[in-house]
Write an enzyme that holds these catalytic residues in place. Structure first.
Site, mmCIF file in Angstrom:
data_model
loop_
_atom_site.group_PDB
_atom_site.id
_atom_site.type_symbol
_atom_site.label_atom_id
_atom_site.label_comp_id
_atom_site.label_asym_id
_atom_site.label_seq_id
_atom_site.Cartn_x
_atom_site.Cartn_y
_atom_site.Cartn_z
ATOM 1 N N GLU A 168 0.915 -1.328 0.173
ATOM 2 C CA GLU A 168 -0.080 0.082 -0.029
ATOM 3 C C GLU A 168 1.089 1.226 -0.105
ATOM 4 O OE1 GLU A 168 -3.437 -0.203 2.413
ATOM 5 O OE2 GLU A 168 -3.832 1.873 2.613
ATOM 6 N N ARG A 169 0.528 2.002 -0.945
ATOM 7 C CA ARG A 169 1.473 3.227 -1.232
ATOM 8 C C ARG A 169 2.929 3.087 -1.530
ATOM 9 N NH1 ARG A 169 -3.185 5.785 -2.288
ATOM 10 N NH2 ARG A 169 -4.595 5.815 -0.503
ATOM 11 N N LYS A 290 -3.971 -0.172 14.057
ATOM 12 C CA LYS A 290 -4.823 0.978 13.469
ATOM 13 C C LYS A 290 -6.272 0.380 13.653
ATOM 14 C CE LYS A 290 -5.988 2.747 8.999
ATOM 15 N NZ LYS A 290 -5.564 3.018 7.370
ATOM 16 N N GLU A 294 -10.360 4.505 9.453
ATOM 17 C CA GLU A 294 -10.963 4.328 8.047
ATOM 18 C C GLU A 294 -11.047 2.782 7.618
ATOM 19 O OE1 GLU A 294 -6.803 5.275 6.227
ATOM 20 O OE2 GLU A 294 -7.435 7.390 6.082
ATOM 21 N N ARG A 344 -11.521 17.275 10.488
ATOM 22 C CA ARG A 344 -10.436 15.971 10.585
ATOM 23 C C ARG A 344 -9.260 16.298 11.338
ATOM 24 N NH1 ARG A 344 -8.375 12.380 5.477
ATOM 25 N NH2 ARG A 344 -6.643 11.820 6.496
ATOM 26 N N ASP A 373 -2.709 14.256 7.217
ATOM 27 C CA ASP A 373 -2.219 13.207 6.526
ATOM 28 C C ASP A 373 -0.987 13.398 5.732
ATOM 29 O OD1 ASP A 373 -2.134 10.317 6.176
ATOM 30 O OD2 ASP A 373 -3.792 10.367 4.702
ATOM 31 N N GLU A 395 5.082 9.712 14.073
ATOM 32 C CA GLU A 395 4.986 8.814 12.940
ATOM 33 C C GLU A 395 5.269 9.695 11.633
ATOM 34 O OE1 GLU A 395 1.796 5.908 12.480
ATOM 35 O OE2 GLU A 395 1.842 6.547 10.066
ATOM 36 N N GLU A 401 3.926 9.051 -0.714
ATOM 37 C CA GLU A 401 2.770 9.184 -1.169
ATOM 38 C C GLU A 401 2.289 10.719 -1.551
ATOM 39 O OE1 GLU A 401 -0.192 7.990 2.062
ATOM 40 O OE2 GLU A 401 -1.843 8.362 0.414
ATOM 41 N N GLU A 515 7.117 21.713 -2.504
ATOM 42 C CA GLU A 515 5.796 22.443 -1.873
ATOM 43 C C GLU A 515 5.389 23.506 -2.908
ATOM 44 O OE1 GLU A 515 7.250 24.638 1.561
ATOM 45 O OE2 GLU A 515 5.117 24.819 2.295
HETATM 46 C C1 GCU Z 1 -3.276 7.491 4.286
HETATM 47 C C2 GCU Z 1 -2.990 6.557 3.178
HETATM 48 C C3 GCU Z 1 -3.638 5.139 3.417
HETATM 49 C C4 GCU Z 1 -3.243 4.676 4.790
HETATM 50 C C5 GCU Z 1 -3.427 5.813 5.877
HETATM 51 C C6 GCU Z 1 -2.951 5.397 7.249
HETATM 52 O O1 GCU Z 1 -4.388 7.800 4.318
HETATM 53 O O2 GCU Z 1 -3.628 7.040 1.959
HETATM 54 O O3 GCU Z 1 -3.002 4.306 2.316
HETATM 55 O O4 GCU Z 1 -3.650 3.441 5.111
HETATM 56 O O5 GCU Z 1 -2.815 6.840 5.442
HETATM 57 O O6 GCU Z 1 -2.017 5.864 7.945
HETATM 58 O O7 GCU Z 1 -3.347 4.369 7.911
#
Ligand code: GCU
Length: 683
Positions: A168-169, A290, A294, A344, A373, A395, A401, A515
């Site tokens: 992912e990413r 996590k 999301e 958010r 984010d 973090e 990304e 930037e």
């Molecule tokens: C961002 C990212 C996701 C990831 C999320 C996270 O939103 O786009 O792919 O899962 O961060 O940090 O959990």
């Protein structure tokens, strides 16, 4: 007693990155004694052996008890003090285990490590020093990492995810650990990876994605052997394995009817599952979670708090010395853009600050450095300074990304260093780097690409994540210089000064260049939805994700003031709350993050918002073009394949920068109707 053996240096066809053989020249041409016994000392011995074989030095190994070798004329002694080599058991990261002392006197350099990890870090310190380690006398100096945990989170899926793929990413090929549903089993590559990580200071790796899908969930139980194999491969370089787990594991894996953190059967399930993890991996570092984020399951489903959730896992890990890294990335991702009260940016603070003091000692709250984010520019998260009784890990995102996806050069050390040096309180209060008692976590940017990171210059971000974790106060430019010296070994290049100068020029300002040509003045996002590459000013503007800029014909930005906005500015301590509250005092680069202002609003810099947008976008493209030209001029000063790979990516960066410029400039020209004061064409 059999003599202790050297552990061979892992072999791989991949790029040597910051550990090319030449980086070991100073050490490898000397007479070196390695003293001590244990796994990590065997690793140090192997490194010294390989370097001496390459450069004509001599390597001798002695056990700790044998003092005679000291009488002989060694140039370098790498000595384990005490008996705690450190790989057996012990799940907790402790900075003292990694301390080493370096002294140079009477023509001899001595590095002594309190434990094997310290000795290993001492070895790599000597590598970084190069010839300087063997020059003038140096009084004894003890080096100890400032943060005990420097962790990488791999967002690697075991099975290919239909939308997110294998990683992912990920922008560096496939996963180093997994492919098509199973462990890759290329443990030499994993060992070589562990070696690179140790050399920059990383000491912890979480081997799977924080979004734990069904296949990945099984790593905790019936597939723990695959994690154990990775842990075995990483251990000789002092790195502990960690695992992302799903909060729903008792349901998904255990067949229980609930995952309620206060339910006795759930607690017993986690205790038993965790005991089995430790039976397979005695030095297992812990879990990354996590939850309620999301779409991931979490304690809210049971009406429990995130302290209840984190403590459930902390209690299961505690008997074994493990730690739970509980992410604070909890927010409502089903928002309505018409609702201006939900913000958010506020969410993590609102959820977690009331829980300060409720977390166990072995629970760490893992907080993204900014409130939204990983945008190219965000204020520092107000959560970091607001939970004095909670261990916080910060973090950052090495995987690019939102910073060019390893097609654009964006050296992040200067950005991270600004974050780590920020003081959330007043005056001389502690910095973020000092408050991050739970460590520094970076989302990994590495994969099975031959250069590890896709873009060869993105290696600098992986390197910096480790180095800034060990020394958050380090000068980021010095960290980049270090990476340049090790990776490009200018001493072997025909024009070392031009090479150094060129590399510095393309790296140092690259974040600010990025930037400039992307979303303006801290407003963020404006990326294409889903994959997040390239511009789309309104890409997320009417979506449920809560990342809005509210541009209309009169102005742009989010009012996060206490007086008239969402109140987010009030989450900061003074002096920041007051500073951010008013457009008159808010720093320009964050203006649109905190305020909705008219296009004609005059910045501290003296130009209007809309003119600033035009100017920076033209400048950003010009700077990207200049960097590309510098890169072109470096041909012949490094190996051709590396030069060509970067050159190719610069073409894409320049194309992308122009696309961003034209998209953003025409968007704001159309919204505002204000022409460019300098008459440049807006496309
Ligand atoms: C961002 C990212 C996701 C990831 C999320 C996270 O939103 O786009 O792919 O899962 O961060 O940090 O959990």
């Amino acid at each position: 007693m059999t003599a202790p053996a050297a552990r061979p240096v892992p072999r791989t066809d991949a790029d040597p990155a910051w550990l090319p053989p030449e980086a070991f020249r100073a050490l490898g041409s000397r007479r070196v004694l390695v003293c001590g016994t244990g796994d990590l000392t065997d690793t140090v011995h192997g490194e010294v052996d390989a370097a001496c074989a390459e450069f004509g030095g001599t390597a001798v190994r002695a056990a700790v008890a044998d003092h005679r070798p000291y009488d002989r004329p060694y140039d370098l002694v790498l000595r384990l003090d005490g008996t705690a080599d450190g790989t057996a058991g012990g799940a907790e990261h402790r900075a003292d285990d990694e301390a080493f002392t370096l002294v140079r006197e009477r023509g001899r350099t001595t590095v002594s490590g309190a434990g094997g990890r310290g000795l290993l870090h001492g070895l790599f310190h000597v590598v970084r020093l190069g010839e300087a380690a063997f020059g003038a006398d140096r009084p004894p100096v003890t080096h100890r990492p400032a943060l005990a945990t420097r962790m990488l989170n791999h967002w690697d899926n075991v099975a290919v995810h239909p939308v997110m793929g294998q990683v992912e990413r990920g922008y560096a090929g496939g996963s180093l650990f997994w492919r098509d549903g199973r462990a890759r089993g290329d443990l030499d590559r994993v060992r070589a990876y562990g070696r690179l990580l140790a050399a920059c200071g990383i000491n912890a790796v979480c081997v799977n994605n924080v979004n734990v899908h069904t296949t990945e969930a099984h790593l905790l139980t019936d597939r723990i052997g695959e994690v154990a194999a990775l842990a075995d491969a990483l251990r000789p370089y002092g790195i502990r394995a960690h695992l992302s787990v799903t909060f729903a594991a008792p349901l998904v894996l255990g067949g229980l009817g609930t995952a309620d953190p206060l339910d006795a059967s759930v607690r017993a399930w986690w205790a038993a599952a965790t005991a089995r993890v430790y039976a397979a991996i005695p030095d297992f570092g812990g879990y990354v979670v996590k939850a309620d984020s999301e779409g991931q399951p979490g304690p809210f489903a049971y009406g429990r708090s995130h302290a209840d959730g984190a403590n459930l896992l902390a209690d299961a890990l505690a008997p074994h010395g493990g730690t739970v890294y509980w992410r604070a990335f909890v927010y409502n991702h089903r928002q309505d853009w018409r609702d201006r009260t939900t913000d958010r940016a506020r969410a993590a603070y609102d959820h977690f600050v009331p829980l300060d003091g409720a977390f166990r000692d072995n629970a760490v709250l893992q907080v993204k450095h900014g409130p939204v984010d990983f945008q190219p520019r965000e204020p520092v998260s107000p959560v970091i300074g607001a939970l004095p009784r909670t261990r916080i890990a910060v973090e950052v995102q090495a995987t690019q990304e939102y910073t060019g996806q390893q097609r654009h050069v964006c050296a992040l050390a200067p950005m991270w260093s600004e974050v780590l040096g920020f003081r959330p309180g007043a005056g001389a209060s502690p910095t973020v780097g000092e408050l991050a008692r739970g460590g520094l976590v970076a989302v990994s940017n590495a994969g099975d690409d031959p250069y590890w990171t896709g873009h060869p210059l993105a290696q600098a971000n992986l390197y910096a994540a480790g180095r800034l974790g060990a020394r958050p106060g380090a000068d980021p430019h010095a960290v980049l210089d270090e990476w340049i010296e090790l990776t490009f070994t200018p001493d072997t290049c025909p024009d070392p000064e031009r090479l150094r100068a060129g590399l510095r020029a393309v790296l140092r300002g690259s974040w600010r260049t990025y930037e400039k040509y992307t979303a303006p003045l801290g407003v963020g996002f404006m990326v294409q939805p889903g994959h997040h590459y390239g511009p789309s000013a309104d890409g997320y503007e009417y979506s449920p994700w809560g990342t809005y800029h509210f541009a209309d014909r009169d102005g742009v930005g989010v009012d996060r003031s206490r007086a008239t906005g969402t109140g987010y500015a009030g989450q900061y301590a003074e002096p920041w709350a007051t500073l951010y509250e008013s457009p008159a005092t808010c720093p320009d680069e964050l203006l649109l993050f905190f305020h909705h202002v008219p296009y004609g609003h005059v910045l501290h810099s003296g130009t209007t918002v809309v003119q600033h947008i035009y100017d920076t976008h033209f400048e950003g493209v010009a700077e990207a073009a200049a960097a590309r030209d510098i890169w072109t001029s470096l041909a012949g000063l490094m190996d051709g394949a590396r030069h060509a790979r970067v050159a190719e990516r610069y073409e894409e960066q320049l194309r992308g920068a122009r696309e961003w410029r034209d998209h953003i400039n025409s968007y704001f020209f159309r919204k505002s109707g204000v022409p460019d004061a300098r008459g440049r064409p807006i496309h």
